[in-house]
Design a protein around this motif. Structure first.
Motif, PDB file in Angstrom:
ATOM      1  N   GLY A  40      34.976  43.293  43.704  1.00  0.00           N
ATOM      2  CA  GLY A  40      35.389  44.643  44.049  1.00  0.00           C
ATOM      3  C   GLY A  40      35.957  44.770  45.454  1.00  0.00           C
ATOM      4  O   GLY A  40      36.290  45.864  45.900  1.00  0.00           O
ATOM      5  N   LYS A  41      36.091  43.632  46.173  1.00  0.00           N
ATOM      6  CA  LYS A  41      36.632  43.723  47.533  1.00  0.00           C
ATOM      7  C   LYS A  41      38.149  43.867  47.505  1.00  0.00           C
ATOM      8  O   LYS A  41      38.789  44.090  48.534  1.00  0.00           O
ATOM      9  N   CYS A  42      38.707  43.754  46.329  1.00  0.00           N
ATOM     10  CA  CYS A  42      40.155  43.768  46.214  1.00  0.00           C
ATOM     11  C   CYS A  42      40.484  44.090  44.756  1.00  0.00           C
ATOM     12  O   CYS A  42      39.690  43.812  43.862  1.00  0.00           O
ATOM     13  N   PHE A  43      41.630  44.725  44.536  1.00  0.00           N
ATOM     14  CA  PHE A  43      42.059  45.007  43.172  1.00  0.00           C
ATOM     15  C   PHE A  43      43.342  44.254  42.878  1.00  0.00           C
ATOM     16  O   PHE A  43      44.110  43.973  43.791  1.00  0.00           O
TER      17      PHE A  43
ATOM     18  N   LEU B 232      43.263  42.631  53.528  1.00  0.00           N
ATOM     19  CA  LEU B 232      44.409  43.155  52.797  1.00  0.00           C
ATOM     20  C   LEU B 232      44.547  44.608  53.221  1.00  0.00           C
ATOM     21  O   LEU B 232      43.764  45.457  52.836  1.00  0.00           O
ATOM     22  N   ALA B 233      45.543  44.874  54.056  1.00  0.00           N
ATOM     23  CA  ALA B 233      45.698  46.235  54.560  1.00  0.00           C
ATOM     24  C   ALA B 233      46.519  47.072  53.590  1.00  0.00           C
ATOM     25  O   ALA B 233      46.289  48.259  53.432  1.00  0.00           O
ATOM     26  N   ALA B 234      47.451  46.424  52.933  1.00  0.00           N
ATOM     27  CA  ALA B 234      48.351  47.154  52.043  1.00  0.00           C
ATOM     28  C   ALA B 234      48.611  46.277  50.824  1.00  0.00           C
ATOM     29  O   ALA B 234      48.374  45.069  50.871  1.00  0.00           O
TER      30      ALA B 234
ATOM     31  N   LEU C  93      47.686  36.946  47.831  1.00  0.00           N
ATOM     32  CA  LEU C  93      46.485  37.132  48.633  1.00  0.00           C
ATOM     33  C   LEU C  93      46.405  35.958  49.597  1.00  0.00           C
ATOM     34  O   LEU C  93      46.478  34.802  49.177  1.00  0.00           O
ATOM     35  N   ASP C  94      46.325  36.269  50.858  1.00  0.00           N
ATOM     36  CA  ASP C  94      46.234  35.197  51.845  1.00  0.00           C
ATOM     37  C   ASP C  94      44.807  34.649  51.838  1.00  0.00           C
ATOM     38  O   ASP C  94      43.877  35.335  52.241  1.00  0.00           O
TER      39      ASP C  94
END
Lengths: 258, 669, 324
Positions: free
Chosen positions: C138-141, A19-21, A26-27
């Motif tokens: 925590g790898k993503c919000f 996830l860059a941005a 979410l893919d």
């Protein structure tokens, strides 16, 4: 004793989230999917109870057809007797409350003495569904258990709290959510994996269960990457004491972790 | 002498012997099938070189020569034995061709060998009782057999001596020089007493012989009968390759009971001479682990013997095609557990599969498949896996690497380096198979970065698979998870085919071994696999890499088991080091064929080493004792183990561990 | 007028700091968007709670009527639901503690309202709450919006900073916590504190680990001392455990325990891959090592290149000074 174990298939804990941005979705294509590790404690505990007292274990999950392999390998092959997959396009985007409603509908089809969950799923890290199900079914619950002893129609569980534990007595039927430390889940043997294919696996829809998933109570706005873990910031000082003081200050005031 | 007595003796002796041997064959039949037919030329060569040539025995000079003396003596004296049996019926019997001058020459040779055998036996007894080498355990049978053979020699010599005293004109007198010399013992006796002595020694010899024949199958000297067949029926696949399990249509995998072993494993048990060469340099044995390869074989043999009647029954049922009844008989038979009671479970996990045992065994016992088959049972049938290994297996299953790092991170080591990916390049002369260690372990990422710089400098046309690469399968296969291995290998093979890969180069001897020796069983064809030491040697020899002069450096080289012992590459890594000007190589005492394992093979890299002392510490002591400033290796697992041992034994100031590629790169501008 | 209720958690009369952190944040939001901040107290000393809550910006404190000496989900859940039905707050904040994680969903189920776990960010924009929480360890919000009022949100401790705003003690009002007829089925028989207050490694918010750099078993006490000052669990690398310096239960790494605390302090640990596999999901990693090239610095957020024998005792002192 009839035991239900509610499980979830989740992306492997090492999965890299690309996830860059910020993005609305979410893919998740290409993720390796496994049984939620906390659910493995629930499955193991159910199997141990069955081994000690006899009974039947039903593994129940909500998810697409691709959960079959996980259910086969990590539930049926280690001792669950049957599996129910609730698969319905209506459940796309369902939140915790909706999942709990649908699970309740499935659980009401039978009289379970014990309903086990993992404390949380490692993808959404939410940890609510077990408790919601207990409330919706009007059953007592004990969350975050690390030890379980069954009596006649009752149970005693250790519930983990900060720096200690609560010892809780509870009548059956009850809902429990299982924490690491409860047991060491066994691995499935190859012959048991092969034989698991013969155990009943039922795929049902919401209509089959006579339930209409409610509208989501929580809406997802967007996913975003975590703040980049920058390169290591070296903390220095005139001497070791100064460096240590500076580190403590940074951890307290900037990182806010102490 | 006495035809009736000889007939009765022969009948009794041979019927007993035949009965024993028939039972032994039924026991072999109780084992699982194993095809050892075909490849006559290679088998014959083994028989000549390893069997009659005693090549592996001669690796240890003293004991080897002693055994050769006894072995050749045995063959020479066997002719004599046949003659003597014949003389039981006809005092003038001789074998065809041995009637005339040839017979006389044989008499001289025979006596010479009897003398040599007696000397060898004398030394053998001295060695067992006084010198006591570490590998030999003192047991009565060993001494008894030596004395027994000596008695056979002595009775034969004395019988002839009596004969020559009675009949000084016997043509063999004088030729059979030892007997002739001993004839003096009977001088002065009456003809009757000398005749009595002749009969005494003759029949003593015959009785000892018949008893010997019937004693053989019950001790370690069964090898006298089984070793040559065992050598002929050896496994001809590479030593580092494990056997493929066909999963289709089977319900049990691996070995959890003796009957699950193939007949060949049972033959191994019957052939073991208890010589202990296998234990001699076994890393587990030497560092206080419960594993002793010899004891594995002996324990199993004793277990087989204790249930011989049952095994004979199973063998007969299987031979008659009554598989269901055989299975029921196996199921119903109570016995101690093979893993846990016959063999220590910790011993089964302690093996590094370094291959020392099998490579040193004079009678071609295959210890690794024996042990791995039991691991296969533990892992696949019982799902009983050491805790630490469970994490590695989970990683292999979910992320195709034993460290369980996200498979999406496999090409992170590349960073900004200009390393071509196959998916961009389409094809390349070499596929650089990076392996899990090179991809995920930070120290070995350094090695991989050094290697790609060398390849670039030499202008090698190569590419990597990046995230399309998966674990080669070595750890899964060695720890007994054949099913997982068979999921992994075909994925890589498919990828190789998709990019029409013709040559693979890898810096990991474990990847090298799997791809070269095991992937062909899964459909890999026409692919040349080389190790980076071989490619670097080639590049140096062709002048494509020109190491420049530098400061003097004294190094030692640690042989990787899977590069050296299992795949014979001893010279290539040394050639790379040898090409570096100013570098001098001091060998450790245990090098090349005798190279000592680092402790990481056989999946041990991913298990705890909590028993005995640490294998890598043992090895690093040896490396440090050479006085070298660096210990070089050509294997990521070795590098990790040696590096850890240096840190753990506080040698960071005096010793460092590097891969040969790093040493070479330092001298390339 | 979005009113925010903050559950003031107490055990044995001691208040959890997360309550003041939440009140401080709530007050900021209330100041910007209107509305009041209410404390909700079940058990404990209401005057003391009101003083603290007021000091951090709460307008009122509601104290439930009933027996709340120890936590049980039935009594507490009923009480919080009763409060919400009576006072109709727009948002209810609870701490993401063992209590709050249990109470939140229990009350939400009774109310049929939204519940959001383990939040680290809270904002109000365009008439809606925006709650930020970590997912995938925590790898993503993810930012989520509750669609009900009230909505219950569990806030991770230390996500916000407690700030006193000089407010007077909040007014205390009692409320009917709906306890009549509530007889909990699940009963807490006993609460056991862990011996010596030792924190379980896998669940600890902070872990301090020692590696081979500590040189000997006698020096592990230094690690334990720092851990004690931080109320942290003490861990160790495989090398230390293999050497027999500390018990296996301390081992962090692939062959030991996997931890993901908010703060991981690695002392004298080089950062072998086996170790990284067990701790790399920690939110903040600090490395103290004399070898600047040690791989641990590649994953660390903060580091000191230096002799741990000098740094660690000083760090313990500095932490004690901060934590009082």
């Amino acid at each position: 004793m009839k035991i239900a174990v509610c499980v979830k298939q989740v992306p492997d804990s090492e999965t890299r989230i690309n996830l860059a941005a910020p993005a609305a979705k979410l893919d998740q294509t290409g993720f390796t999917r496994v049984l939620n590790p906390y659910d493995a404690y629930a499955v193991e505990e159910a199997v141990r109870i069955k081994e000690a007292r006899g009974g039947e274990i039903t593994a129940i999950t909500v998810g697409p057809e691709t959960v079959r392999e996980t259910l086969k390998k990590d539930c049926l092959a280690v001792g669950c007797d049957k599996a129910i997959i609730i698969n319905d396009p209506l459940l796309a985007g369902a939140d915790d409350a909706a999942i709990a409603d649908v699970l309740c509908a499935a659980l009401k089809k039978d009289n379970y003495d014990l309903i086990l969950f993992g404390i949380k799923a490692i993808d959404d890290d939410s940890g609510q569904v077990g408790i919601l199900v207990a409330e919706k079914l009007g059953l007592p619950h004990v969350s975050t258990i690390t030890k379980l002893e069954l009596g006649e129609g009752t149970l005693t569980a250790h519930r983990e709290i900060e720096g200690g534990k609560e010892i809780v007595d509870c009548p059956l039927p009850a809902v429990l959510t299982c924490q690491k430390g409860l047991n060491e889940p066994r691995l499935p043997s190859l012959p048991n994996i092969m034989k698991a294919g013969m155990k009943p696996m039922q795929i049902v829809t919401c209509a089959d269960l006579g339930v209409t998933p409610p509208a989501a109570l929580v809406e997802i706005r967007q996913y975003s990457p975590p703040p980049a873990r920058g390169t290591c910031r070296l903390v220095t000082g005139d001497d070791a004491a100064a460096a240590a003081r500076e580190l403590a200050r940074v951890l307290n005031e900037e990182a806010k972790v102490i | 002498m006495n035809a009736i007595a000889m007939s009765v003796l022969l009948f009794c002796s041979f019927s007993m012997f035949t009965g024993t041997m028939a039972d032994r064959l039924w026991v072999l039949r109780a084992g699982a099938p194993d095809n050892r037919r075909g490849n006559f030329a290679a088998r014959l060569r083994s028989l000549l070189v390893l069997g009659f040539g005693q090549q592996r025995l001669l690796l240890e000079r003293g004991a080897g020569l002693m055994h050769v003396a006894i072995f050749v003596g045995f063959i020479v004296v066997f002719t004599r034995t046949c003659t003597l049996v014949g003389r039981g019926f006809d005092a003038n019997f001789h074998l065809p061709l041995l009637g005339g001058g040839l017979g006389l020459a044989y008499a001289a040779v025979k006596d010479t060998f009897e003398a040599v055998v007696l000397l060898a036996l004398g030394w053998g007894i001295w060695r067992r009782l006084v010198i006591r080498p570490r590998r030999l355990h003192l047991n009565a049978e060993g001494v008894l057999i030596l004395v027994w053979i000596a008695s056979l020699m002595v009775t034969d010599v004395l019988a002839d001596a009596a004969l020559f005293t009675l009949d000084p004109a016997n043509p063999e007198s004088g030729y059979a020089w030892l007997s002739t010399a001993c004839a003096g013992l009977f001088a002065g006796g009456t003809a009757a007493s000398t005749t009595a002595w002749l009969h005494f020694w003759f029949w003593s010899h015959i009785l000892l012989l018949m008893a010997f024949l019937n004693f053989l199958p019950f001790g370690k000297h069964f090898h006298v009968l089984t070793s040559l067949p065992a050598v002929y029926l050896r496994r001809l696949t590479p030593s580092g390759a494990l056997e493929k399990i066909e999963f289709e249509g089977r319900e049990t995998f691996g070995v959890g009971r003796l009957e699950d072993f193939s007949w060949r494993r049972i033959l191994d048990m019957y052939t073991c001479t208890e010589c202990g060469r296998c234990n001699d340099m076994c890393p587990a044995d030497l560092t206080g682990k419960p594993l002793h390869p010899r004891e594995i074989i002996i324990n199993e043999r004793d277990h087989a013997r204790a249930m011989e009647a049952h095994l004979v029954n199973v063998g007969k049922l299987k031979a008659q095609g009554r598989q269901a009844e055989a299975a029921a008989a196996i199921e119903a038979f109570g016995r101690p557990a093979l893993i846990g009671q016959v063999n220590d479970e910790e011993a089964i996990w302690a093996c590094t599969t370094c291959g020392w045992c099998a490579s040193s065994c004079p009678v071609l016992i295959d210890h690794i498949p024996n042990i791995v088959d039991q691991r296969r049972h533990l892992v696949m049938m019982e799902a009983k896996v050491p805790a630490a290994l469970q994490n590695a297996l989970r990683g292999l299953e979910n992320n195709s690497n034993p460290w369980n790092v996200s498979s999406a991170a496999r090409e992170d080591w590349i960073g900004d380096l200009p390393v071509p990916r196959m998916r961009d390049k389409g094809s390349a002369a070499y596929l650089l198979f990076v392996g899990c260690a090179g991809s995920f372990d930070s120290r070995n990422q350094d090695v991989m970065r050094a290697l790609v710089k060398l390849l670039d400098r030499a202008g090698v046309d190569y590419a990597v698979l990046g995230n399309e690469e998966g674990c080669c399968g070595d750890p899964a296969r060695r720890v007994g998870h054949e099913y997982l291995f068979q999921m992994q290998a075909p994925i890589n093979i498919e990828t190789f085919k998709r990019y029409n890969v013709r040559k693979v180069v890898t810096a990991c001897p474990h990847c090298f071994n799997s791809i070269a020796n095991e992937y062909p069983d899964f459909g890999l064809e026409g692919v040349e696999v080389i190790h980076h030491s071989q490619l670097l040697t080639e590049l140096v020899n062709e002048g494509r890499l020109k190491p420049k002069a530098g400061a003097d450096l004294n190094v030692t080289y640690h042989d990787s088991c899977y590069l050296g012992r299992h795949n014979g590459q001893y010279d290539a890594p040394r050639a790379v080091l040898g090409a570096v000007p100013g570098l001098s190589l001091t060998e450790m005492p245990r090098n090349r064929r005798e190279g000592f394992c680092c402790g990481a093979g056989g999946g041990r890299m991913f298990m705890e080493e909590h028993l005995g002392t640490r294998i890598n510490h043992n090895r690093i002591e040896e490396a440090a004792a050479t006085g070298a400033a660096e210990v070089c290796s050509a294997c990521p697992f070795c590098l990790t183990m040696l590096g850890d041992a240096i840190k753990e034994t506080d040698r960071s100031d005096s010793l460092r561990a590097r891969d040969i590629a790093e040493v070479l790169l330092e001298r390339i501008d | 007028m979005p009113n925010i209720a903050v559950f003031i958690e107490q055990r044995d009369g001691a208040f959890k700091k997360v309550a003041w952190q939440m009140i401080s944040q709530a007050r900021k939001l209330a100041d910007a968007n209107g509305g009041e901040v209410w404390g909700v107290l079940l058990g404990g000393d209401s005057a003391a709670a009101a003083a603290k809550a007021g000091a951090h910006g709460a307008h009122k404190v509601f104290a439930g009527e009933g027996a709340f000496a120890t936590y049980d989900s039935e009594r507490y859940g009923t009480a919080l639901a009763a409060f919400c039905r009576a006072q109709k707050p727009d948002l209810v904040l609870v701490g993401a503690t063992s209590m709050g994680r249990d109470l939140g969903p229990t009350a939400a189920a009774k109310l049929g309202c939204a519940c959001i776990s383990d939040a680290v960010g809270l904002a109000f924009a365009g008439g809606a709450w925006d709650v930020r929480r970590p997912v995938f360890a925590g790898k993503c919000f993810v930012d989520v919006v509750p669609k009900t009022a009230p909505a219950i949100v569990a806030i991770r401790p230390n996500a916000f900073v407690a700030q006193e705003c000089g407010g007077a003690a909040a007014a205390v009002a009692s409320f009917d916590a709906g306890q009549a007829g509530v007889t909990p089925k699940a009963v807490v028989r006993e609460v056991v504190g862990s011996a010596g207050g030792r924190v379980e490694l896998t669940e600890a918010d902070i872990v301090v680990s020692g590696g081979r750099g500590i040189k000997g078993p006698e020096n592990y006490a230094m690690i334990e001392e720092l851990a004690g000052a931080l109320n942290a669990a003490a861990g160790a690398s495989r090398a230390v455990v293999d050497a027999g310096w500390v018990d296996y239960s301390h081992q962090v790494g692939q062959t030991g325990k996997t931890v993901g605390p908010n703060l991981y302090i690695a002392c004298g640990i080089s950062g072998a891959i086996q170790h990284l596999a067990g701790m790399s999901s920690s939110k903040c990693i600090v490395a103290i090592n004399k070898d600047a090239a040690a791989p641990i610095f590649k994953v660390a957020d903060f580091g000191i290149v230096g002799d741990l024998f000098e740094v660690v005792p000083e760090l313990t002192k500095a932490v004690r000074a901060i934590r009082g």
